[in-house]
Design an enzyme around this catalytic site. Structure first.
Site, PDB file in Angstrom:
ATOM      1  CE1 TYR A 142      -3.437  -2.700   0.442  1.00  0.00           C
ATOM      2  CE2 TYR A 142      -4.693  -0.396   1.267  1.00  0.00           C
ATOM      3  CZ  TYR A 142      -4.738  -2.050   0.847  1.00  0.00           C
ATOM      4  OH  TYR A 142      -5.963  -2.708   0.582  1.00  0.00           O
ATOM      5  CE  LYS A 192       2.015 -17.682  -3.261  1.00  0.00           C
ATOM      6  NZ  LYS A 192       1.135 -18.829  -3.200  1.00  0.00           N
ATOM      7  CG  ASP A 224      -1.761 -20.254  -1.844  1.00  0.00           C
ATOM      8  OD1 ASP A 224      -1.143 -20.221  -0.637  1.00  0.00           O
ATOM      9  OD2 ASP A 224      -1.241 -20.770  -2.776  1.00  0.00           O
ATOM     10  CG  ASP A 248      -8.147  -4.908   1.502  1.00  0.00           C
ATOM     11  OD1 ASP A 248      -9.078  -4.399   2.492  1.00  0.00           O
ATOM     12  OD2 ASP A 248      -8.084  -4.723   0.540  1.00  0.00           O
ATOM     13  CG  ASP A 252     -13.639  -7.217   2.213  1.00  0.00           C
ATOM     14  OD1 ASP A 252     -13.314  -6.651   3.159  1.00  0.00           O
ATOM     15  OD2 ASP A 252     -14.228  -6.924   1.215  1.00  0.00           O
TER      16      ASP A 252
HETATM   17  C1  IPM Z   1     -10.345  -1.387   4.201  1.00  0.00           C
HETATM   18  C2  IPM Z   1     -10.543  -0.670   2.854  1.00  0.00           C
HETATM   19  C3  IPM Z   1      -9.398   0.190   2.623  1.00  0.00           C
HETATM   20  C4  IPM Z   1      -8.312  -0.418   2.190  1.00  0.00           C
HETATM   21  C5  IPM Z   1      -9.717   1.051   1.174  1.00  0.00           C
HETATM   22  C6  IPM Z   1     -11.004   1.813   1.088  1.00  0.00           C
HETATM   23  C7  IPM Z   1      -8.413   2.025   0.875  1.00  0.00           C
HETATM   24  O1  IPM Z   1     -10.892  -1.766   1.792  1.00  0.00           O
HETATM   25  O2  IPM Z   1     -10.250  -0.646   5.084  1.00  0.00           O
HETATM   26  O3  IPM Z   1     -10.344  -2.613   4.195  1.00  0.00           O
HETATM   27  O4  IPM Z   1      -8.073  -1.363   1.279  1.00  0.00           O
HETATM   28  O5  IPM Z   1      -7.631  -0.842   3.288  1.00  0.00           O
HETATM   29 MN    MN Z   2     -10.917  -3.929   2.594  1.00  0.00          MN
END
Ligand code: IPM
Ligand code: MN
Length: 365
Positions: A142, A192, A224, A248, A252
């Site tokens: 990032y 990884k 993975d 990240d 999710d």
């Molecule tokens: C998160 C979001 C952010 C990230 C984005 C909005 C920049 O997806 O906080 O998980 O990738 O960190």
């Molecule tokens: Mn995210």
């Protein structure tokens, strides 16, 4: 009454809708714990861009740093997708994380029994799931340099850099080890390392540090495989620690264990600072309709009480309010499955039910 200042950045899309629910509740609960919350609300992300031509300003950043504790809604939206990268709402979020120095992002995956039918996974797989994802937040791909776009023989290309230093890995791993000590005593480091140099540094640094934590069990998993294991057998994990990009993506995926991304809170900590935000995005498609699930924002406010305000009682009070609302069968659209005893409601009904729970507990106290 103690007085505590916080900055609130409602942001874009559903950000304001969910954040106002969280602030009202937070103020009410803090009052019960003899703490008056002084809230400064500032524009951030796309909303800030519209006002100032930039997704965040120096002044806003300074106010956040001064207050130390920040509660944020969400940023982003299609109308800002084509802006220069440094004008995009997401750029402001990354800058804020970096300037606050909040290098450890805690994303607890709590599975609420009342929601077991809302998850896409079977109840038997989910039972007993309790994971804390610790995501490195101010380094990795990032932020790595170089980062540019150029052209080679008429073929455009772009470069991002994934870089981790020993000290960066150690400080976030320390947070994971300490957290594990208060939980089930296990850390799984995800990388990884079979391919990436930065992952080999990651693994080596964690192994070195683990000597200081002989009481914590350390294992390693390739990212993975981890993506698969989260869905196959989520109960195998206690604390998971991983880099910025992997964290990240994995968080999710893990959010679906809880039934919805709309349930996942996060706390980003580092030094004396704390940034609290729901993991979900700004959901422009449902913004302004009064249907957004505010529970991730509310749970983020609970984490603010726990990690920054040091009001554990207040944190638990908010978390009990969430459980109570779910047990009453109230569900926003993201969680609704037509299960008997449940009712489809909007953001406001959830807010009222949360507040009612908190006020009733006050009378009991
Ligand atoms: C998160 C979001 C952010 C990230 C984005 C909005 C920049 O997806 O906080 O998980 O990738 O960190
Ligand atoms: Mn995210």
């Amino acid at each position: 009454m103690n007085r505590v200042e916080i900055v609130v950045l409602p942001g874009d899309g559903i950000g304001p809708e969910v954040i106002y629910v969280a602030i009202d509740l937070l103020k009410a609960v803090c009052r019960q714990y003899d703490t008056e919350l002084i809230v400064t609300e500032l524009p951030f992300g796309g909303t800030c861009y519209e006002e100032y031509g930039s997704p965040v300003t120096e002044e806003i950043l300074n106010k956040c740093k001064k207050a130390k504790f920040v509660l944020l809604g969400a940023v982003g939206g299609p109308q800002w997708d084509d802006l220069n990268p440094d004008k995009r709402p997401e750029a402001a979020l990354l800058q804020l994380r970096k300037e606050l120095g909040v290098f450890a992002n805690l994303r607890p995956i709590n599975v609420f029994p009342a929601l077991s039918s809302a998850s896409s996974l079977k109840k038997e797989i989910l039972d007993g799931t309790d994971i804390l994802i610790v995501r490195e937040l101010t380094g990795g791909i990032y932020f790595g340099k170089p980062r540019f776009t150029s052209e080679e023989n008429g073929d455009p290309f772009s470069v991002d850099t994934m870089k981790y230093s020993r000290s960066e890995v150690r400080r976030v791993a320390k947070v994971a080890f300490e957290a594990a000590r208060l939980r089930d005593g296990r850390v799984c480091s995800v990388d990884k390392a079979n391919v990436l140099e930065s992952s080999r540094m990651w693994r080596k640094s964690i192994i070195e540090l683990s000597e200081e934590y002989p009481d914590v069990e350390l294992t390693h998993m390739l990212v993975d495989n981890c993506a698969m294991q989260i869905i196959r057998q989520p109960t195998q994990f206690d604390v998971m620690v991983t880099g910025n990009l992997f964290g990240d993506i994995l968080s999710d995926a893990a959010s679906m264990l809880t039934g919805s991304l709309g349930m996942l809170p996060s706390a980003s900590i580092g030094g004396e600072n704390g940034l609290y935000e729901p993991v979900h995005g700004s959901a422009p498609d449902i913004a302004g309709k009064g249907v957004a699930n505010p529970l991730a924002a509310v749970a983020s406010a609970a984490l603010l009480c726990r990690y920054s305000l040091k009001l554990e009682g207040a944190a638990q009070q908010i978390e009990s309010a969430i459980i109570s609302v779910l047990e009453q069968g109230l569900r926003t659209a993201d969680l609704f499955t037509e299960e008997p005893g449940t009712k489809l409601v909007g953001t406001d009904e959830i807010a009222s039910a949360l507040m009612e729970f908190v006020q009733q507990s006050e009378n009991v106290n």
